[in-house]
Write an enzyme that holds these catalytic residues in place. Structure first.
Site, PDB file in Angstrom:
ATOM      1  NE  ARG A  50       7.259  22.376  32.510  1.00  0.00           N
ATOM      2  CZ  ARG A  50       7.811  22.410  31.433  1.00  0.00           C
ATOM      3  NH1 ARG A  50       9.445  23.089  31.439  1.00  0.00           N
ATOM      4  NH2 ARG A  50       6.742  22.148  30.420  1.00  0.00           N
ATOM      5  CG  ASP A  52      12.674  28.667  39.736  1.00  0.00           C
ATOM      6  OD1 ASP A  52      12.451  27.708  38.832  1.00  0.00           O
ATOM      7  OD2 ASP A  52      12.747  29.294  39.574  1.00  0.00           O
ATOM      8  NE  ARG A 196      13.398  32.925  42.535  1.00  0.00           N
ATOM      9  CZ  ARG A 196      14.291  32.103  42.590  1.00  0.00           C
ATOM     10  NH1 ARG A 196      15.164  31.776  43.227  1.00  0.00           N
ATOM     11  NH2 ARG A 196      14.347  31.204  41.663  1.00  0.00           N
TER      12      ARG A 196
END
Length: 243
Positions: A50, A52, A196
């Site tokens: 999934r 972002d 990140r």
């Protein structure tokens, strides 16, 4: 029932991530819409992960099930004609019914791109740093990740995950040209916002604002508030999925 795998890539700049959302357009939604029209039946797909909002994929996989045999090459051609330019289906192939795009995957690899100075051609898909970074030092710190099991320190607060345990097998900064680098990280699974957050914390090490020992302490603390900021999504790519 027949199961088919999609191999695709996409530019996620204008999408609210991979998974269908109630408040924005997603990659999964666009593909399901196209398949449902072409197969003349509501068709749902399951992706390998999934991503972002704003994150891209050089290689993503997904599967769908149908009662009918299909011409894979013809469907691939028609689906690409239907989909917007930011999404490209590279291949469709029939697989065993027990092969699952998400749960059968053994590893996933992400790249995060960084460049120094002002570059109008790199800015859309790479993060520009206005200061020098010690990449050798960042690579030493990154090896801590391979020795770590629990990555709660890099998991977005409020995530509904059952466990923050992951196995990272590769974590390294690589130079690809003068002033251009990417961080390559491979794991069996990733938490929401994990890559990140890791990159943002390594940047602190590279700037000299965090020592390697402090980085190790951040990881072992298992507290997101101790880690660095989450980096912009536009420089992150899902690079590979292995089965």
């Amino acid at each position: 029932m027949n199961r088919y795998f999609l191999y695709l890539c996409f530019d996620g700049s204008r999408y609210h991530g991979w998974q269908i959302q109630p408040n924005g357009i997603t990659v999964q939604e666009e593909i399901e819409k196209g398949l449902s029209v072409l197969l003349r039946n509501k068709t749902e797909i399951v992706g390998a992960g999934r991503t972002d909002a704003g994150v891209h994929a050089h290689m993503m996989t997904a599967h769908f099930d149908t009662e009918h045999d299909i011409d894979e090459k013809a469907l691939c051609y028609k689906l690409n004609r239907f989909l917007p330019g930011e999404i490209s289906i590279k291949k469709i192939e029939k697989v065993d019914n027990d092969l699952h795009a998400r749960f059968s995957a053994t590893s996933r690899t992400y790249h995060y791109y960084v460049h120094t100075g002002k570059d109008p051609f790199a800015r859309a898909y790479s993060w520009a740093t206005g200061y020098s970074l010690d990449f050798a030092r960042m690579n030493v710190a990154a090896q801590t990740l391979i020795r770590t099991a629990d990555f709660a320190a890099f998991c977005k607060n409020g995530s509904d995950v059952k466990t923050t345990i992951c196995t990272i097998t590769e974590a390294r900064w690589n130079e690809i040209g003068e002033g251009r680098w990417y961080f390559r990280i491979t794991a069996n699974r990733f938490l929401r916002n994990m890559v990140r957050a890791i990159v943002g914390t390594l940047i602190e090490v590279g700037r000299g604002r965090m020592s390697i020992r402090q980085f190790e302490s951040v990881v072992s603390s298992m507290k997101r508030t101790n880690a660095g900021e989450s980096m912009p999504a536009n420089a992150l790519f899902l690079e590979d999925v292995r089965y």
